[in-house]
Design a protein around this motif. Structure first.
Motif, PDB file in Angstrom:
ATOM      1  N   PHE A  90       7.249  -3.401  -9.914  1.00 28.69           N
ATOM      2  CA  PHE A  90       6.326  -3.110 -10.558  1.00 28.69           C
ATOM      3  C   PHE A  90       6.795  -1.199 -10.377  1.00 28.69           C
ATOM      4  N   THR A  91       6.878  -0.584  -9.550  1.00 20.77           N
ATOM      5  CA  THR A  91       7.247   0.621  -8.941  1.00 20.77           C
ATOM      6  C   THR A  91       8.588   1.009  -9.663  1.00 20.77           C
ATOM      7  N   ASN A  92       9.646  -0.046  -9.521  1.00 19.40           N
ATOM      8  CA  ASN A  92      11.173  -0.077  -9.671  1.00 19.40           C
ATOM      9  C   ASN A  92      10.738   0.209 -11.450  1.00 19.40           C
ATOM     10  N   GLU A  93      10.160  -0.627 -12.042  1.00 14.05           N
ATOM     11  CA  GLU A  93       9.831  -0.119 -13.690  1.00 14.05           C
ATOM     12  C   GLU A  93       9.231   0.855 -14.725  1.00 14.05           C
ATOM     13  N   LEU A  94       8.630   1.135 -13.604  1.00 14.31           N
ATOM     14  CA  LEU A  94       7.659   2.210 -13.915  1.00 14.31           C
ATOM     15  C   LEU A  94       8.923   3.941 -13.749  1.00 14.31           C
ATOM     16  N   THR A  95       9.485   3.655 -12.841  1.00 16.39           N
ATOM     17  CA  THR A  95      10.177   4.351 -12.299  1.00 16.39           C
ATOM     18  C   THR A  95      11.302   4.110 -13.513  1.00 16.39           C
ATOM     19  N   ALA A 145       0.552  -1.165  -0.004  1.00 17.63           N
ATOM     20  CA  ALA A 145      -0.315   0.118   0.066  1.00 17.63           C
ATOM     21  C   ALA A 145       0.920   1.538  -0.209  1.00 17.63           C
ATOM     22  N   ALA A 146       2.017   1.123   0.727  1.00 17.94           N
ATOM     23  CA  ALA A 146       2.866   2.234   0.697  1.00 17.94           C
ATOM     24  C   ALA A 146       3.399   2.494  -0.551  1.00 17.94           C
ATOM     25  N   LYS A 147       3.777   1.370  -0.899  1.00 21.23           N
ATOM     26  CA  LYS A 147       4.590   1.528  -2.325  1.00 21.23           C
ATOM     27  C   LYS A 147       3.461   2.320  -3.510  1.00 21.23           C
ATOM     28  N   LEU A 148       2.198   1.764  -3.354  1.00 18.43           N
ATOM     29  CA  LEU A 148       1.501   2.080  -4.160  1.00 18.43           C
ATOM     30  C   LEU A 148       1.027   3.878  -4.295  1.00 18.43           C
ATOM     31  N   ASN A 149       1.182   4.285  -3.227  1.00 16.02           N
ATOM     32  CA  ASN A 149       0.821   5.673  -2.704  1.00 16.02           C
ATOM     33  C   ASN A 149       1.571   6.221  -2.918  1.00 16.02           C
ATOM     34  N   GLU A 150       3.660   5.838  -2.811  1.00 12.11           N
ATOM     35  CA  GLU A 150       4.543   6.109  -3.695  1.00 12.11           C
ATOM     36  C   GLU A 150       4.494   6.404  -4.687  1.00 12.11           C
ATOM     37  N   LEU A 151       3.838   4.808  -5.932  1.00 16.37           N
ATOM     38  CA  LEU A 151       4.237   5.153  -7.228  1.00 16.37           C
ATOM     39  C   LEU A 151       2.643   6.480  -7.965  1.00 16.37           C
TER      40      LEU A 151
END
Length: 132
Positions: free
Chosen positions: A86-91, A14-20
């Motif tokens: 997923f966050t790393n890939e998008l970044t 949830a924290a990672k999604l919010n960061e994203l």
């Protein structure tokens, strides 16, 4: 103890999604698409709209509400890619944006779904031109 670990992983995701969702690159926020709009754009991921597939999932052609044609990469659930990956890939993809590369328009995250939305390029894939 297992429940504590599961709760911690869920909280971390949830924290990672919010960061994203708050991620910005060069003043442009990453656009999030609703899953329902992706389903509509691809006619429920119809095989008629399938452009190809690879180790990370399938790619479909879609048409957004505004008429824009897009390539929609639906990441495979079997890839076991979590929110962190997923966050790393998008970044990374966002950092690599260049006028000579296909543009990442946004993403969709809903439940287990991880979807990337790119601009559609009508002239086949790069590997076709490189390898025939």
């Amino acid at each position: 103890m297992g429940d504590e670990k599961g709760a911690k992983e869920t909280s971390n995701e949830a924290a990672k999604l919010n960061e994203l969702q708050n991620y910005k690159k060069d003043g442009h926020a990453l656009k999030f698409f609703a899953y329902a709009s992706i389903m509509e754009a691809t006619d429920s991921f119809s095989s008629n709209n399938k452009l190809g597939q690879g180790g990370f999932g399938h790619v479909y052609m879609g048409k957004l509400h505004d008429g824009k044609e897009v390539a929609i990469k639906r990441l495979s659930r079997s890839s076991r890619q979590g929110v962190t990956e997923f966050t790393n890939e998008l970044t990374l993809i966002s950092e690599l944006q260049h006028r000579n590369l296909v543009q990442l328009l946004g993403c969709c995250i809903e439940g287990e779904e991880r979807i990337l939305i790119y601009e559609f390029m009508p002239n086949k894939s790069l590997d076709f031109f490189l390898f025939g």
